[in-house]
Scaffold this motif. Structure first.
Motif, PDB file in Angstrom:
ATOM      1  N   LEU A   1      11.562  38.100 -36.004  1.00 14.74           N
ATOM      2  CA  LEU A   1      12.652  39.059 -35.956  1.00 14.74           C
ATOM      3  C   LEU A   1      13.686  38.555 -34.957  1.00 14.74           C
ATOM      4  CD1 LEU A   1      10.577  42.371 -35.741  1.00 14.74           C
ATOM      5  CD2 LEU A   1      11.436  41.250 -37.800  1.00 14.74           C
ATOM      6  N   PHE A   2      14.969  38.697 -35.291  1.00 14.31           N
ATOM      7  CA  PHE A   2      16.000  38.269 -34.346  1.00 14.31           C
ATOM      8  C   PHE A   2      17.155  39.258 -34.338  1.00 14.31           C
ATOM      9  CE2 PHE A   2      16.799  36.076 -38.358  1.00 14.31           C
ATOM     10  CZ  PHE A   2      18.151  36.261 -38.588  1.00 14.31           C
ATOM     11  N   TYR A   3      17.769  39.353 -33.179  1.00 18.03           N
ATOM     12  CA  TYR A   3      18.901  40.257 -32.981  1.00 18.03           C
ATOM     13  C   TYR A   3      19.939  39.534 -32.136  1.00 18.03           C
ATOM     14  CZ  TYR A   3      21.680  44.192 -31.271  1.00 18.03           C
ATOM     15  OH  TYR A   3      22.713  45.034 -30.957  1.00 18.03           O
ATOM     16  N   LYS A   4      21.162  39.536 -32.601  1.00 19.30           N
ATOM     17  CA  LYS A   4      22.250  38.888 -31.881  1.00 19.30           C
ATOM     18  C   LYS A   4      23.353  39.916 -31.626  1.00 19.30           C
ATOM     19  CE  LYS A   4      21.299  34.353 -33.958  1.00 19.30           C
ATOM     20  NZ  LYS A   4      20.897  33.662 -32.727  1.00 19.30           N
ATOM     21  N   ASP A   5      23.618  40.138 -30.363  1.00 19.05           N
ATOM     22  CA  ASP A   5      24.703  41.018 -29.947  1.00 19.05           C
ATOM     23  C   ASP A   5      25.933  40.153 -29.698  1.00 19.05           C
ATOM     24  OD1 ASP A   5      26.270  43.040 -28.965  1.00 19.05           O
ATOM     25  OD2 ASP A   5      25.383  42.996 -26.958  1.00 19.05           O
ATOM     26  N   LEU A   6      26.865  40.166 -30.642  1.00 13.99           N
ATOM     27  CA  LEU A   6      28.066  39.338 -30.544  1.00 13.99           C
ATOM     28  C   LEU A   6      29.062  40.021 -29.625  1.00 13.99           C
ATOM     29  CD1 LEU A   6      28.469  38.383 -34.328  1.00 13.99           C
ATOM     30  CD2 LEU A   6      27.216  37.158 -32.542  1.00 13.99           C
ATOM     31  N   VAL A   7      29.186  39.512 -28.422  1.00 11.88           N
ATOM     32  CA  VAL A   7      30.068  40.151 -27.436  1.00 11.88           C
ATOM     33  C   VAL A   7      31.478  39.580 -27.480  1.00 11.88           C
ATOM     34  CG1 VAL A   7      28.164  40.763 -25.923  1.00 11.88           C
ATOM     35  CG2 VAL A   7      29.288  38.565 -25.621  1.00 11.88           C
ATOM     36  N   ASN A   8      31.660  38.452 -28.157  1.00 15.10           N
ATOM     37  CA  ASN A   8      33.025  37.949 -28.396  1.00 15.10           C
ATOM     38  C   ASN A   8      33.027  37.109 -29.663  1.00 15.10           C
ATOM     39  OD1 ASN A   8      35.850  37.510 -27.727  1.00 15.10           O
ATOM     40  ND2 ASN A   8      35.253  35.390 -27.333  1.00 15.10           N
TER      41      ASN A   8
ATOM     42  N   SER B   1       9.605  30.837 -47.915  1.00 14.51           N
ATOM     43  CA  SER B   1      10.229  31.589 -46.832  1.00 14.51           C
ATOM     44  C   SER B   1      11.258  32.541 -47.406  1.00 14.51           C
ATOM     45  CB  SER B   1      10.891  30.652 -45.819  1.00 14.51           C
ATOM     46  OG  SER B   1      12.044  30.031 -46.384  1.00 14.51           O
ATOM     47  N   ALA B   2      11.493  33.610 -46.666  1.00 15.43           N
ATOM     48  CA  ALA B   2      12.527  34.581 -47.022  1.00 15.43           C
ATOM     49  C   ALA B   2      13.231  35.004 -45.741  1.00 15.43           C
ATOM     50  CB  ALA B   2      11.923  35.784 -47.722  1.00 15.43           C
ATOM     51  N   THR B   3      14.540  35.028 -45.791  1.00 15.88           N
ATOM     52  CA  THR B   3      15.344  35.439 -44.643  1.00 15.88           C
ATOM     53  C   THR B   3      16.245  36.595 -45.058  1.00 15.88           C
ATOM     54  OG1 THR B   3      15.375  33.173 -43.800  1.00 15.88           O
ATOM     55  CG2 THR B   3      17.004  34.691 -42.906  1.00 15.88           C
ATOM     56  N   PHE B   4      16.221  37.654 -44.246  1.00 15.05           N
ATOM     57  CA  PHE B   4      17.031  38.843 -44.516  1.00 15.05           C
ATOM     58  C   PHE B   4      17.927  39.094 -43.303  1.00 15.05           C
ATOM     59  CE2 PHE B   4      12.826  39.191 -46.411  1.00 15.05           C
ATOM     60  CZ  PHE B   4      13.129  39.329 -47.762  1.00 15.05           C
ATOM     61  N   ILE B   5      19.223  39.224 -43.562  1.00  6.87           N
ATOM     62  CA  ILE B   5      20.196  39.361 -42.478  1.00  6.87           C
ATOM     63  C   ILE B   5      21.094  40.558 -42.738  1.00  6.87           C
ATOM     64  CG2 ILE B   5      22.080  38.249 -41.231  1.00  6.87           C
ATOM     65  CD1 ILE B   5      20.909  35.555 -42.003  1.00  6.87           C
ATOM     66  N   ASP B   6      21.276  41.351 -41.700  1.00  4.12           N
ATOM     67  CA  ASP B   6      22.227  42.465 -41.724  1.00  4.12           C
ATOM     68  C   ASP B   6      23.237  42.206 -40.614  1.00  4.12           C
ATOM     69  OD1 ASP B   6      23.602  44.816 -41.959  1.00  4.12           O
ATOM     70  OD2 ASP B   6      22.027  46.077 -41.088  1.00  4.12           O
ATOM     71  N   ALA B   7      24.432  41.813 -40.987  1.00  7.25           N
ATOM     72  CA  ALA B   7      25.456  41.448 -40.008  1.00  7.25           C
ATOM     73  C   ALA B   7      26.650  42.375 -40.157  1.00  7.25           C
ATOM     74  CB  ALA B   7      25.881  39.997 -40.185  1.00  7.25           C
ATOM     75  N   GLU B   8      27.221  42.725 -39.042  1.00  6.14           N
ATOM     76  CA  GLU B   8      28.370  43.628 -39.065  1.00  6.14           C
ATOM     77  C   GLU B   8      29.319  43.291 -37.923  1.00  6.14           C
ATOM     78  OE1 GLU B   8      29.373  48.432 -38.773  1.00  6.14           O
ATOM     79  OE2 GLU B   8      27.299  47.700 -38.709  1.00  6.14           O
ATOM     80  N   LEU B   9      30.547  42.943 -38.276  1.00  7.36           N
ATOM     81  CA  LEU B   9      31.605  42.789 -37.292  1.00  7.36           C
ATOM     82  C   LEU B   9      32.429  44.073 -37.255  1.00  7.36           C
ATOM     83  CD1 LEU B   9      32.780  39.123 -38.026  1.00  7.36           C
ATOM     84  CD2 LEU B   9      31.377  39.924 -36.119  1.00  7.36           C
ATOM     85  N   GLN B  10      33.031  44.342 -36.122  1.00  8.41           N
ATOM     86  CA  GLN B  10      33.733  45.608 -35.943  1.00  8.41           C
ATOM     87  C   GLN B  10      34.812  45.863 -36.986  1.00  8.41           C
ATOM     88  OE1 GLN B  10      35.090  45.328 -31.861  1.00  8.41           O
ATOM     89  NE2 GLN B  10      33.736  47.003 -31.243  1.00  8.41           N
ATOM     90  N   ASP B  11      35.508  44.821 -37.388  1.00 10.16           N
ATOM     91  CA  ASP B  11      36.618  45.009 -38.322  1.00 10.16           C
ATOM     92  C   ASP B  11      36.193  44.892 -39.776  1.00 10.16           C
ATOM     93  OD1 ASP B  11      36.147  42.312 -38.491  1.00 10.16           O
ATOM     94  OD2 ASP B  11      38.200  41.694 -38.082  1.00 10.16           O
ATOM     95  N   GLY B  12      34.888  44.746 -40.029  1.00 10.43           N
ATOM     96  CA  GLY B  12      34.394  44.687 -41.392  1.00 10.43           C
ATOM     97  C   GLY B  12      34.441  43.324 -42.037  1.00 10.43           C
TER      98      GLY B  12
ATOM     99  N   LEU C   1      36.706  40.523 -30.758  1.00  3.46           N
ATOM    100  CA  LEU C   1      35.933  41.127 -31.831  1.00  3.46           C
ATOM    101  C   LEU C   1      34.454  41.120 -31.453  1.00  3.46           C
ATOM    102  CD1 LEU C   1      36.089  42.332 -34.686  1.00  3.46           C
ATOM    103  CD2 LEU C   1      35.807  40.028 -35.599  1.00  3.46           C
ATOM    104  N   GLU C   2      33.775  42.211 -31.725  1.00  2.00           N
ATOM    105  CA  GLU C   2      32.360  42.323 -31.432  1.00  2.00           C
ATOM    106  C   GLU C   2      31.592  42.577 -32.722  1.00  2.00           C
ATOM    107  OE1 GLU C   2      31.871  45.365 -28.517  1.00  2.00           O
ATOM    108  OE2 GLU C   2      32.914  44.245 -26.936  1.00  2.00           O
ATOM    109  N   GLY C   3      30.283  42.411 -32.652  1.00  2.00           N
ATOM    110  CA  GLY C   3      29.472  42.637 -33.834  1.00  2.00           C
ATOM    111  C   GLY C   3      27.996  42.539 -33.522  1.00  2.00           C
ATOM    112  N   LYS C   4      27.189  42.754 -34.552  1.00  2.00           N
ATOM    113  CA  LYS C   4      25.743  42.696 -34.401  1.00  2.00           C
ATOM    114  C   LYS C   4      25.145  41.993 -35.606  1.00  2.00           C
ATOM    115  CE  LYS C   4      25.696  47.083 -31.877  1.00  2.00           C
ATOM    116  NZ  LYS C   4      25.656  46.392 -30.569  1.00  2.00           N
ATOM    117  N   VAL C   5      24.122  41.194 -35.353  1.00  2.00           N
ATOM    118  CA  VAL C   5      23.394  40.510 -36.415  1.00  2.00           C
ATOM    119  C   VAL C   5      21.913  40.806 -36.230  1.00  2.00           C
ATOM    120  CG1 VAL C   5      22.837  38.312 -37.492  1.00  2.00           C
ATOM    121  CG2 VAL C   5      25.115  38.672 -36.535  1.00  2.00           C
ATOM    122  N   LYS C   6      21.313  41.404 -37.239  1.00  2.00           N
ATOM    123  CA  LYS C   6      19.881  41.674 -37.233  1.00  2.00           C
ATOM    124  C   LYS C   6      19.252  40.919 -38.394  1.00  2.00           C
ATOM    125  CE  LYS C   6      20.873  46.015 -37.461  1.00  2.00           C
ATOM    126  NZ  LYS C   6      20.774  47.485 -37.617  1.00  2.00           N
ATOM    127  N   GLY C   7      18.089  40.329 -38.160  1.00  2.00           N
ATOM    128  CA  GLY C   7      17.488  39.560 -39.222  1.00  2.00           C
ATOM    129  C   GLY C   7      15.983  39.445 -39.099  1.00  2.00           C
TER     130      GLY C   7
END
Length: 974
Positions: free
Chosen positions: A743-750, A846-857, A816-822
């Protein structure tokens, strides 16, 4: 604290045999010493080759690393099965390949395109020959590689980092490898024949690799030579945009249909010298040289699309394209480059506990990407009235336009009738030199021909240069503590320079203002096949010929087109890094806990020099005094300096034998794209009359667009930055079997944001109220009665058509900020676990599932929501069969667009199936064949297409490459 041994004997021998290179100054020496100890203790060394051996070695690397990693490994130099390292990487968990020109070239790691991952060669930062930071992985032949390690979490000693991760490519270290002499030959055949008569679909590759040791194994040399001639044939369907008419029927505004043939020519030399004059010294000298050419022809039609008598609804319709005046574009393309890198690594072991490592390297690359446009058609633009143009019957659907029949266009298959001229009025960029094309000869509407009718071709190219110098000093030592076992401290310096020179030349045929048939000397023996698009056969000629023999008069577009000058720049970066890492190894609550804690302090000084391209009242770009020199007020120099603190923590807990729980918390950066950091910018104006004929209101511009646009880079952009958290469970249950869940989580602060705002181009508030409108340059005269523009405004012949005042200003900014969960699920299973009957069979999936969201879409370039990979194999007694399938969902990317600039694109889902069957004669009992391995490989077996889909859900770009087959002979003399 004594560390518990968790490798099984076979895994231990495989890990030693791979001798994988690491950035640590200790790792390679430790591998060699472990190998010697194993032999002294009589431990059985099990040598396994082929795919099973590769999987076992890769598993050993993954299992024994303190970071969360993936790996690929060959049993020896020259033994990776793919044509480039890109294809091998694309099958790994969490990675996805992106095709360019039919070849897997780009690599995404956890949804981040190659520009947002770090790439190194033997631990050193690697440059490419592209527009940006990302490396073109198909540049590196598999024959020179022994493997790669992909770091999904980082530690403080890893100098090359990225938000997505780090890909470290590895070449052999001769003193840690077996002596060998290997010759490889490959015959390639494309599944699609060439549609262009001057190319075919057959290619070949050769490689020679050897490793030798001297002076009682204190000196070693490894050399790999590889040469490639590989064709690719492509069918391209493109559309400028789709618009709905007054009846709601959706039709294209412009068509771009081409048959493309290319050939990759690549010559590679890799040489490594290693010397251990004493037990304390280890000296390694690396050199790599790659000469690269990807040349060919792009031939087909590009034209505005007009229609009448259309029936249907929405996207599904049939009808007749009227007033068809297509341009047959013959665009020879020549992309040539070279990359050279040299490195020296010195390791001195002060004693049994402490060592000093010094590493210096220099890499240089240069490339010219050239595309020469040559136009032909029914007649010069303006020479024929619309009623003398042709017509075509068509069918329109979700896949685009297909033509069923045509009339009045027979000249395109007749060399004696086809004219070497520009059929469309594309010469608006030559307004500042209009006097050169003044004539008394009248066009069909009674007006004299002028500069608008004078573009018969265009010579378009960009030159790139890049240089990277790095120096690193590191001290590492073992500690006597009960918790911390090793410390590493160091300093790293890098100096990068990158430059782009965007050039172009307008071409006018000597027949202007008339037109003539294509000279017989230019013609090829045969026609180009466009029947797959319903466009029949068309004349094929050498598009370089009119440039080479002086048939074309050339005018430099650098001072005529503002986006040329506005895309020419240099970027400089100096980066100074201090780092420290503490490794720990202890038993806590009965569990073995290992890992590392560290940090980097990174100081950056960046700058860029470039130009702001603006057309002046004399119609020239940045040349108000018409002296041919760029005005000083167009020159821009900007930059910034800043620092980052990047902590990292990696923890591995052995829950029980061969079962691990790993956790990582890190902060990483990816430096902004080079093309976004440029100081340059421009004000651009579209020359198409239908684009100019837009109502002069903000609402109309927001609905239909505008001929005006302004763009600027930003040399002060900060790096993209993320806080990363990783959790992984790994269960190793067999020598070639494991399952893992990560499991991985990325908090995109810039993240870099695309800024856009509507401005008045007659009163630009972002540039001191500048007025860019020039009468006579930005206006058009209606050539006939009728409606113009997307709003269907009625004009009479001779009416003045003026553009709207408004347009879009585009720029880049931080914030711009965002979040990536996978999540990643991986299983590598030998099927003999189920029954002995299945011995030799196995599955790696293998299977990879990613949910990514930037603030502006907006999407992250390279990110697919889902990526799947499945490899099924059988290997026994030298016989091997492998079928591999990779599937990735829709993703956003960017590509080379018009005028050599970068543009965004959306790729449709893609599934690629490859297969290989081979036999290794090592155990055949035939002495003279024991070094031979024969394999037959096929890629893209399902003929997967590459598609871009627009907002309307209709295909705007489709590329068809066909399958590809390779017969490979690999012989090891010893």
């Amino acid at each position: 604290m004594t560390r518990k041994t968790f490798f099984k004997p076979a895994l231990l021998s495989l890990a030693v045999g791979s001798a994988m290179y690491s950035t640590s100054s200790f790792s390679q020496e430790a591998n060699t010493e472990t190998s010697n100890d194993a032999e002294a203790q009589g431990i059985e060394v099990i040598a396994v080759s082929g795919i099973r051996g590769s999987l076992m070695r890769s598993q050993a690397v993954k299992m024994d690393n303190s970071s969360i990693v993936e790996a690929i490994s060959a049993e020896d130099i020259g033994k990776l099965p793919d044509s480039s390292i890109a294809e091998s990487l694309a099958r790994l968990p969490g990675l996805a390949g992106e095709r360019v020109g039919g070849r897997t070239s780009g690599i995404s790691v956890r949804g981040f395109k190659e520009d947002f991952i770090g790439t190194s060669l033997n631990g050193r930062e690697l440059i490419g020959i592209g527009d940006n930071r990302g490396v073109e992985f198909d540049l590196y032949p598999a024959e020179i590689m022994t493997g790669a390690t992909i770091y999904k979490s980082t530690d403080a000693t890893l100098m090359v980092q990225g938000i997505g991760g780090t890909v470290d490519l590895q070449t052999v270290r001769p003193l840690a490898a077996q002596e060998t002499l290997t010759l490889t030959g490959t015959y390639e055949v494309g599944g699609n024949d060439s549609d262009n008569p001057e190319y075919d679909n057959k290619g070949k590759r050769f490689a020679l690799s050897f490793v030798e040791k001297f002076a009682d194994d204190t000196m070693g040399v490894a050399v790999s030579l590889a040469t490639t001639e590989s064709p690719r044939n492509e069918r391209k369907y493109g559309v400028g945009a789709y618009n709905a008419n007054e009846d709601g029927i959706i039709l294209p505004t412009e068509l771009d249909t081409q048959a493309i043939s290319r050939e990759l020519d690549r010559d590679t030399i890799s040489a490594i010298f290693q010397w251990r004059p004493t037990d304390n010294w280890d000296i390694v000298l690396d050199a790599l040289s790659i000469d690269y050419s990807d040349s060919g022809v792009i031939r087909g039609f590009i034209e505005p699309f007009s229609s009448a008598n259309v029936t249907g609804s929405g996207v599904n319709s049939t009808g007749t394209q009227i007033e068809s005046n297509p341009v047959l574009r013959t665009d020879p393309a020549r992309k040539e480059g070279e990359l050279k890198t040299f490195g020296l690594n010195l390791t001195y072991h002060v004693n049994d506990s402490w060592s000093v490592n010094v590493d210096v390297a220099n890499s240089q690359s240069e490339k010219r990407d050239l595309r020469a446009e040559s136009y032909s058609g029914l007649a010069r633009s303006g020479a024929l009235p619309p009623e003398q143009f042709g017509s075509r019957e068509f069918t329109m659907g979700a896949d685009g336009i297909f033509f069923n029949d045509q009339s009045g266009l027979d000249a395109f298959s007749d060399p004696a009738a086809l004219q070497l001229t520009g059929p469309q009025s594309w010469g608006g960029g030559m307004a500042s030199i209009a006097d050169q094309f003044a004539t008394d000869v009248l066009s069909a509407n009674g007006e004299p021909f002028n500069y608008l009718n004078a573009q018969d071709g265009f010579l378009n190219y960009a030159d790139f240069e890049e240089e990277l110098t790095t120096a690193r000093f590191e001290v590492a030592g073992l500690l006597d503590g009960d918790f911390f076992t090793e410390v590493t401290v160091g300093v790293n310096y890098s100096d990068r320079y990158k430059a782009k020179d965007n050039k172009g030349f307008f071409a006018t045929a000597s027949s202007y203002p008339y037109s003539e048939a294509i000279p017989e000397a230019y013609l090829y023996n045969g026609l180009t096949d466009l029947t797959w698009a319903g466009l029949g056969y068309v004349v094929a000629y050498d598009g370089f010929a009119p440039y080479n023999d002086g048939e074309y008069t050339l005018n430099d577009a650098g001072l005529l087109e503002p986006d040329r000058l506005g895309d020419t720049y240099t970027v400089d970066e100096e980066v100074f890094t201090l780092y420290a890492k503490l490794d720990f190894d202890s038993e806590i609550a009965g569990f073995l806990v290992t890992g590392n804690l560290g940090a980097q302090y990174v100081k950056t000084d960046q700058s860029s020099a470039g130009y702001i391209g603006v057309v002046g009242q004399n119609f020239a770009v940045c040349d108000d005094d018409s002296n041919g020199a760029i005005d000083t007020d167009c020159i821009v120099n900007e930059g910034a300096d800043y620092s980052h603190f990047l902590p990292s923590l990696n923890i591995s807990v052995e829950l029980e034998e061969n079962r691990f729980l790993r956790f990582a918390a890190t902060k990483t950066i990816s430096r902004a794209r080079i093309d976004q950091m440029k100081a340059s910018g421009f004000v651009k104006f579209g020359q198409n009359i239908d684009t100019i004929a837009i109502p002069n209101t903000e609402a109309a511009v927001e609905e239909y667009g505008s001929p005006w646009s302004k763009f600027a880079g930003n040399p002060q952009l900060r790096p993209l930055e993320a806080n990363n958290f990783d959790l992984s469970f790994e269960n190793y249950f067999e020598d070639e079997g494991y399952v893992s869940v990560a499991l991985f989580y990325k908090d995109l602060v810039n993240w870099t944001r695309d800024g856009n705002e509507l401005i008045d181009f007659t009163n630009d508030v972002t540039n001191d109220g500048a007025n860019y409108f020039i009468p006579g340059f930005h206006t058009r005269i209606a050539p006939r009665d009728g409606t113009y523009g997307p709003a269907d405004i009625q004009y009479a012949e001779g009416d003045l058509i003026s553009p709207p005042d408004y347009g879009t200003f585009s720029y880049f900014e931080d914030g711009l900020e965002g979040k990536v969960k996978g999540a990643e699920v991986t299983a590598q299973v030998p099927l003999n676990m189920l029954t002995d009957i299945l011995d030799g069979f196995g599955i790696a999936a293998s299977a990879t599932f990613i949910d990514a969201e930037l603030q502006d879409g907006t999407p992250i370039q390279g990110q697919s929501d889902e990526v799947y990979s499945l490899t099924a194999y059988y290997e026994m007694n030298g016989f091997e069969i492998r079928v591999a399938a990779t599937d990735r969902s829709e993703f956003s990317t960017y590509q080379r667009g018009g005028s050599n600039k970068i543009e965004t694109a959306t790729r449709s889902p893609v599934t690629q199936v490859d297969a290989q069957i081979s036999y290794d004669f090592a155990d055949s009992g035939i002495r003279h064949l024991e070094g031979l391995r024969v394999s037959l490989q096929g890629t893209n077996l399902t003929d997967e297409k590459e598609e871009t889909v627009g907002e309307s859900g209709i295909v705007t770009l489709r590329r068809e490459f066909g399958p590809y087959y390779m017969l490979n002979l690999n012989y090891s003399f010893y």
